[in-house]
Write a protein that holds these residues in place. Structure first.
Motif, short mmCIF file in Angstrom:
data_model
loop_
_atom_site.label_atom_id
_atom_site.label_comp_id
_atom_site.label_asym_id
_atom_site.label_seq_id
_atom_site.Cartn_x
_atom_site.Cartn_y
_atom_site.Cartn_z
N LEU A 260 0.53 -1.07 0.02
CA LEU A 260 0.01 0.29 -0.21
C LEU A 260 0.33 1.04 0.12
O LEU A 260 1.91 1.41 0.99
CB LEU A 260 -0.59 0.02 1.14
N SER B 11 -2.76 4.56 2.01
CA SER B 11 -3.57 3.74 2.74
C SER B 11 -4.66 4.48 4.43
O SER B 11 -4.18 5.89 4.79
CB SER B 11 -2.29 2.81 4.11
N ASN C 58 -3.36 5.44 7.45
CA ASN C 58 -2.56 6.21 7.87
C ASN C 58 -2.75 7.96 7.51
O ASN C 58 -2.27 8.74 7.11
CB ASN C 58 -1.16 6.03 7.09
C1 LIG Z 1 1.70 4.22 8.36
O1 LIG Z 1 2.36 4.61 9.05
C2 LIG Z 1 3.27 4.08 10.03
C3 LIG Z 1 4.21 4.91 9.95
O2 LIG Z 1 4.75 5.58 9.21
C4 LIG Z 1 4.00 2.39 9.29
O3 LIG Z 1 4.85 2.09 10.36
C5 LIG Z 1 3.12 1.80 8.30
O4 LIG Z 1 3.79 0.75 7.83
C6 LIG Z 1 2.21 2.73 7.51
N1 LIG Z 1 1.47 1.81 7.43
C7 LIG Z 1 0.34 1.05 6.08
C8 LIG Z 1 -0.66 0.22 5.91
O5 LIG Z 1 0.53 1.94 4.87
#
Ligand SMILES: *[C@@H]1O[C@H](CO)[C@@H](O)[C@H](O)[C@H]1NC(C)=O
Ligand SMILES: *[C@@H]1O[C@H](CO)[C@@H](O)[C@H](O)[C@H]1NC(C)=O
Ligand SMILES: *[C@@H]1O[C@H](CO)[C@@H](O)[C@H](O)[C@H]1NC(C)=O
Length: 275
Positions: free
Chosen positions: A87, A90, A93
């Motif tokens: 993703l 997302s 996020n």
């Molecule tokens: C959302 O952001 C966090 C912190 O930047 C990251 O660790 C995580 O993988 C992200 N999740 C997605 C689904 O993009």
């Protein structure tokens, strides 16, 4: 042999006729609300669960494509393709939507080979998947079983008695019985064409679409030579990694559509059979 040929040709014509009649039926375009076709998900409590199918259209349409999962095998991997989706945006996020990016070996899972796969000058000249003939990839096709105790040699090809005029054949082999496509590690002991089997097919049949049930039409022992024999003329199209479990032998209409990837010598392909 002659009467078999006439029967086959007639059956192909009949199959095509029934197919076009079926397509023009309004009930197919607009299935009834209560019909199986319209069931996209089931609801248990407050949980929505999508329905995944192998067969559609009241037993008429068979998906012969393997689903891509991280375990999907690929010739270049012992572990399967791994995480092929990520993703880039997302909702979890804070984005307004989910937005995935695909990273995938073009010869993984159910896929097609273009002439540029094994001939560098074809690759350089641009014989990529965008140049493959959709007419070859779509039309009447025969599903056959090959003997389970051997690779596909000239002798085996001859014994199959595939009549002249048959242009698309999907070969089901020991690979299906061994469920090799469901194993993530690449298994070099799969069944495929030996060079002489490929040569026999090119010289003695009208087959232009060769489909098989593991990642390569060519047996590992003849990996390059058998591919070269098939691809040299740039007429034969190789579809590999087909899911032929539970498919009855016989004549269908096959529909295979590769992605239109400029410069790619292979592509994931969605293939279905219609009875
Ligand atoms: C959302 O952001 C966090 C912190 O930047 C990251 O660790 C995580 O993988 C992200 N999740 C997605 C689904 O993009
Ligand atoms: C993706 O979108 C759905 C809404 O359609 C949301 O509920 C979900 O949290 C999102 N997934 C991620 C990993 O952001
Ligand atoms: C087919 O050939 C491969 C080598 O490419 C070999 O490992 C395998 O045993 C052969 N299969 C049969 C059924 O003969």
């Amino acid at each position: 042999m002659r009467s078999l040929l006439i029967l086959l040709v007639w059956t192909e014509v009949l199959a095509v006729t029934i197919f076009s009649m079926a397509l023009s039926s309004p009930s197919d375009a607009y299935p009834s609300v209560n019909g199986v076709d319209s069931v996209a998900c089931v609801q248990t409590g407050d949980k929505l669960i999508p329905v995944r199918r192998e067969v559609y259209g009241n037993g008429r349409i068979f998906d012969i494509t393997h689903r891509f999962t991280p375990e999907t095998p690929s010739g270049d991997s012992e572990e399967g393709i791994g995480q092929f989706l990520s993703l880039s945006m997302s909702m979890k996020n804070g984005s307004d939507y989910n937005f995935s990016v695909l990273k995938l070996a073009v010869h993984a899972g159910t896929h097609v080979d273009a002439p540029g796969h094994m001939f560098d000058h074809y690759f350089g000249a641009g014989f990529d998947v965008d140049t493959l003939d959709l007419e070859v990839l779509n039309g009447p096709a025969l599903v056959v079983d090959v003997p389970r105790d051997t690779n596909i040699t000239a002798e085996v090809m001859q014994s199959l008695n595939i009549p002249k005029g048959v242009r698309r054949v999907l070969f089901r082999t020991l690979n299906t019985d061994r469920r090799l496509m469901y194993k993530r590690g690449f298994d070099t002991s799969y069944v495929g064409f030996m060079k002489d089997g490929a040569q026999w097919l090119v010289e003695n049949t009208d087959i232009k679409l060769v489909g098989i049930d593991y990642l390569s039409v060519a047996a590992f022992a003849d990996l390059i030579p058998a591919h070269l024999v098939f691809l040299e003329g740039r007429e034969i199209i190789l579809v590999e990694g087909l899911k032929l479990d539970d498919i009855e032998l016989g004549i269908y209409n096959v529909h295979c559509l590769p992605l239109r990837l400029l410069g790619a010598e292979g592509s994931p392909i969605r293939c279905i059979l219609i009875k």
